[in-house]
Design a protein around this motif. Structure first.
Motif, PDB file in Angstrom:
ATOM      1  N   CYS A  68      -3.771  49.140  -5.516  1.00  0.00           N
ATOM      2  CA  CYS A  68      -2.206  49.395  -4.543  1.00  0.00           C
ATOM      3  C   CYS A  68      -2.023  50.903  -5.602  1.00  0.00           C
ATOM      4  O   CYS A  68      -2.127  51.341  -6.973  1.00  0.00           O
ATOM      5  N   GLU A  69      -0.563  51.552  -5.686  1.00  0.00           N
ATOM      6  CA  GLU A  69      -0.475  52.553  -6.149  1.00  0.00           C
ATOM      7  C   GLU A  69       1.377  52.577  -6.218  1.00  0.00           C
ATOM      8  O   GLU A  69       1.937  51.908  -5.554  1.00  0.00           O
ATOM      9  N   LEU A  70       2.002  52.456  -7.755  1.00  0.00           N
ATOM     10  CA  LEU A  70       3.306  52.234  -7.573  1.00  0.00           C
ATOM     11  C   LEU A  70       3.398  52.833  -8.691  1.00  0.00           C
ATOM     12  O   LEU A  70       3.769  53.834  -9.890  1.00  0.00           O
ATOM     13  N   ALA A  71       4.496  53.754  -8.042  1.00  0.00           N
ATOM     14  CA  ALA A  71       5.621  54.857  -9.477  1.00  0.00           C
ATOM     15  C   ALA A  71       6.591  54.402  -9.629  1.00  0.00           C
ATOM     16  O   ALA A  71       7.800  54.034  -8.821  1.00  0.00           O
ATOM     17  N   VAL A 129       5.788  35.169 -10.974  1.00  0.00           N
ATOM     18  CA  VAL A 129       4.601  35.699 -10.097  1.00  0.00           C
ATOM     19  C   VAL A 129       5.374  37.043 -10.162  1.00  0.00           C
ATOM     20  O   VAL A 129       3.979  37.489  -8.858  1.00  0.00           O
ATOM     21  N   SER A 130       5.968  37.715 -10.332  1.00  0.00           N
ATOM     22  CA  SER A 130       6.084  38.346 -10.194  1.00  0.00           C
ATOM     23  C   SER A 130       5.192  39.560 -10.270  1.00  0.00           C
ATOM     24  O   SER A 130       4.414  40.086 -11.586  1.00  0.00           O
ATOM     25  N   LEU A 131       4.805  40.986  -9.400  1.00  0.00           N
ATOM     26  CA  LEU A 131       3.588  41.638  -9.606  1.00  0.00           C
ATOM     27  C   LEU A 131       4.015  42.606 -10.813  1.00  0.00           C
ATOM     28  O   LEU A 131       3.504  42.935 -11.535  1.00  0.00           O
ATOM     29  N   THR A 132       5.468  43.562 -10.808  1.00  0.00           N
ATOM     30  CA  THR A 132       5.547  43.885 -11.906  1.00  0.00           C
ATOM     31  C   THR A 132       7.060  43.545 -12.671  1.00  0.00           C
ATOM     32  O   THR A 132       8.025  43.394 -11.518  1.00  0.00           O
ATOM     33  N   HIS A 133       7.295  43.195 -13.526  1.00  0.00           N
ATOM     34  CA  HIS A 133       8.638  43.235 -14.429  1.00  0.00           C
ATOM     35  C   HIS A 133       9.232  44.407 -14.671  1.00  0.00           C
ATOM     36  O   HIS A 133       7.856  44.265 -16.328  1.00  0.00           O
ATOM     37  N   THR A 134      10.195  44.792 -14.668  1.00  0.00           N
ATOM     38  CA  THR A 134      10.734  45.942 -15.415  1.00  0.00           C
ATOM     39  C   THR A 134      11.623  45.273 -16.893  1.00  0.00           C
ATOM     40  O   THR A 134      12.528  45.077 -15.997  1.00  0.00           O
ATOM     41  N   PHE A 135      12.006  45.674 -18.028  1.00  0.00           N
ATOM     42  CA  PHE A 135      12.338  44.786 -18.942  1.00  0.00           C
ATOM     43  C   PHE A 135      13.593  46.360 -19.229  1.00  0.00           C
ATOM     44  O   PHE A 135      13.915  46.475 -20.051  1.00  0.00           O
ATOM     45  N   GLY A 136      13.762  46.561 -18.101  1.00  0.00           N
ATOM     46  CA  GLY A 136      14.860  47.163 -18.427  1.00  0.00           C
ATOM     47  C   GLY A 136      15.299  48.115 -17.161  1.00  0.00           C
ATOM     48  O   GLY A 136      14.948  47.413 -15.703  1.00  0.00           O
ATOM     49  N   SER A 137      16.134  49.015 -17.583  1.00  0.00           N
ATOM     50  CA  SER A 137      16.743  49.859 -15.551  1.00  0.00           C
ATOM     51  C   SER A 137      15.467  50.592 -15.151  1.00  0.00           C
ATOM     52  O   SER A 137      14.568  51.175 -15.861  1.00  0.00           O
ATOM     53  N   SER A 138      15.190  50.648 -14.024  1.00  0.00           N
ATOM     54  CA  SER A 138      14.116  50.945 -13.261  1.00  0.00           C
ATOM     55  C   SER A 138      14.461  50.824 -11.390  1.00  0.00           C
ATOM     56  O   SER A 138      15.053  50.193 -11.151  1.00  0.00           O
ATOM     57  N   TRP A 139      13.453  52.191 -11.010  1.00  0.00           N
ATOM     58  CA  TRP A 139      13.815  52.817  -9.378  1.00  0.00           C
ATOM     59  C   TRP A 139      11.807  53.169  -9.798  1.00  0.00           C
ATOM     60  O   TRP A 139      11.478  53.599  -9.520  1.00  0.00           O
ATOM     61  N   LEU A 140      11.878  51.826  -8.402  1.00  0.00           N
ATOM     62  CA  LEU A 140      10.679  51.950  -8.090  1.00  0.00           C
ATOM     63  C   LEU A 140      10.707  53.324  -6.958  1.00  0.00           C
ATOM     64  O   LEU A 140      11.088  52.894  -5.429  1.00  0.00           O
ATOM     65  N   SER A 141       9.893  54.555  -6.940  1.00  0.00           N
ATOM     66  CA  SER A 141       9.950  55.617  -6.345  1.00  0.00           C
ATOM     67  C   SER A 141       9.127  55.708  -5.349  1.00  0.00           C
ATOM     68  O   SER A 141       8.301  56.537  -3.859  1.00  0.00           O
ATOM     69  N   ASP A 142       7.966  55.413  -5.855  1.00  0.00           N
ATOM     70  CA  ASP A 142       6.542  55.390  -4.540  1.00  0.00           C
ATOM     71  C   ASP A 142       5.664  53.328  -4.828  1.00  0.00           C
ATOM     72  O   ASP A 142       5.979  53.441  -5.394  1.00  0.00           O
ATOM     73  N   PHE A 143       5.377  53.449  -3.419  1.00  0.00           N
ATOM     74  CA  PHE A 143       4.362  51.927  -3.171  1.00  0.00           C
ATOM     75  C   PHE A 143       3.379  51.879  -2.653  1.00  0.00           C
ATOM     76  O   PHE A 143       3.869  52.813  -1.168  1.00  0.00           O
TER      77      PHE A 143
END
Length: 293
Positions: A7-10, A246-260
């Motif tokens: 996978c690729e995430l940004a 089982v959250s695959l990614t958990h950000t502890f702050g404001s974020s925006w998933l731009s690519d997936f």
């Protein structure tokens, strides 16, 4: 069968942000990895791997502000069989269940089995206990919820999904888990890769998937309320009580998933060169004419 997974995430981050990830295959499948599914980040940052309370492989890091990309890429060996079916698997009385399964009988944040108990017994109380009762639950959930990517919601619970009749694969899984627990089946929420190998195209874009496992006949059995049909190349990444575990990614702050992007592709081996249809003709000495007299 060999499968290329990854996978690729940004993310776009306003400030340095801790991130918790469950992006590796489950330790139970690590021995099948031919190329390890290592996590690579851009920019590179220190990472710490650990196993959580359920035995899932986790990674933690602090991402810098700006664009932060995560890539996972690996190759895994798989037996290539369709999902197993065992209609003879029996239900255990609660008092005979292994201690480690009892936590998966209880209500959880997204699976309100206590609130849905009366409805579960109304719907499924007349079905045959064991595999067939679980299958009746899965069939019902598959029919009851209308799938729509645009209906994804991180706050929708099993009870809400039941009332609304819509959602995505996590909602199918949550409702099936809640109904199973209400009927005294230990049930857990699973997430991972699911392939289109062996299916007829066209295929949708790659994505991670959610399914469930139910404890029957002395072991955990897989059920897929969303697809409700056997698949090949199903690869577990993590399991827990529900999606909150089982959250695959958990950000502890404001974020925006731009690519997936997610891929699960069979590696087709090159066929060996075909042997010649017939052996080469035997060499023949040239005929040298006799000199003229």
């Amino acid at each position: 069968m060999r499968i290329h997974i990854g996978c690729e995430l940004a993310f776009q981050l306003s400030y340095p942000t801790p991130i918790l990830m469950l992006l590796n295959v489950h330790p139970s499948r690590e021995g099948d990895l031919e190329v390890r599914d290592a996590i690579v980040t851009e920019p590179a940052v220190p990472m710490q791997a650990f196993d959580d309370a359920f035995g899932n492989r986790c990674t933690r890091l602090v991402a810098p502000a700006g664009r932060f990309a995560i890539t996972v890429d690996g190759v895994i060996r798989d037996g290539g069989a369709w999902d197993a079916v065992d209609e003879t698997a029996a239900q255990h009385p609660v008092e005979e269940l292994p201690t480690e399964t009892l936590g998966f009988l209880l209500a959880s944040r997204f699976c309100e089995s206590d609130d849905l108990s009366n409805e579960a017994w109304r719907l499924f109380g007349g079905t045959e206990p064991g595999w067939k009762r679980v299958k009746a639950i899965v069939d019902f959930v598959h029919r009851h919820i209308a799938f729509d990517y645009q209906d994804a919601s991180v706050s929708r619970t099993a009870a809400i999904a039941y009332a609304e009749g819509r959602g995505v694969c996590r909602d199918y899984a949550h409702l099936a888990v809640a109904f199973c627990r209400a009927m005294n089946f230990p049930a857990r929420y699973c997430t991972g890769y699911i392939s289109d190998i062996g299916l007829v195209p066209p295929f949708g874009p790659g994505d991670f998937a959610a399914w469930i496992e139910v404890y029957l006949g002395g072991r955990w059995h897989m059920f897929d309320p969303r697809n409700n049909a056997p698949r090949k190349g199903r690869i577990l990444m993590a399991y827990g009580r529900d999606a909150a575990d089982v959250s695959l990614t958990h950000t502890f702050g404001s974020s925006w998933l731009s690519d997936f992007r997610v891929w699960t592709d069979e590696i087709v081996e090159a066929a060996p060169a075909a042997a010649s249809a017939a052996p080469l003709a035997a060499s023949i000495d040239p005929v040298v004419p006799e000199p003229a007299a």
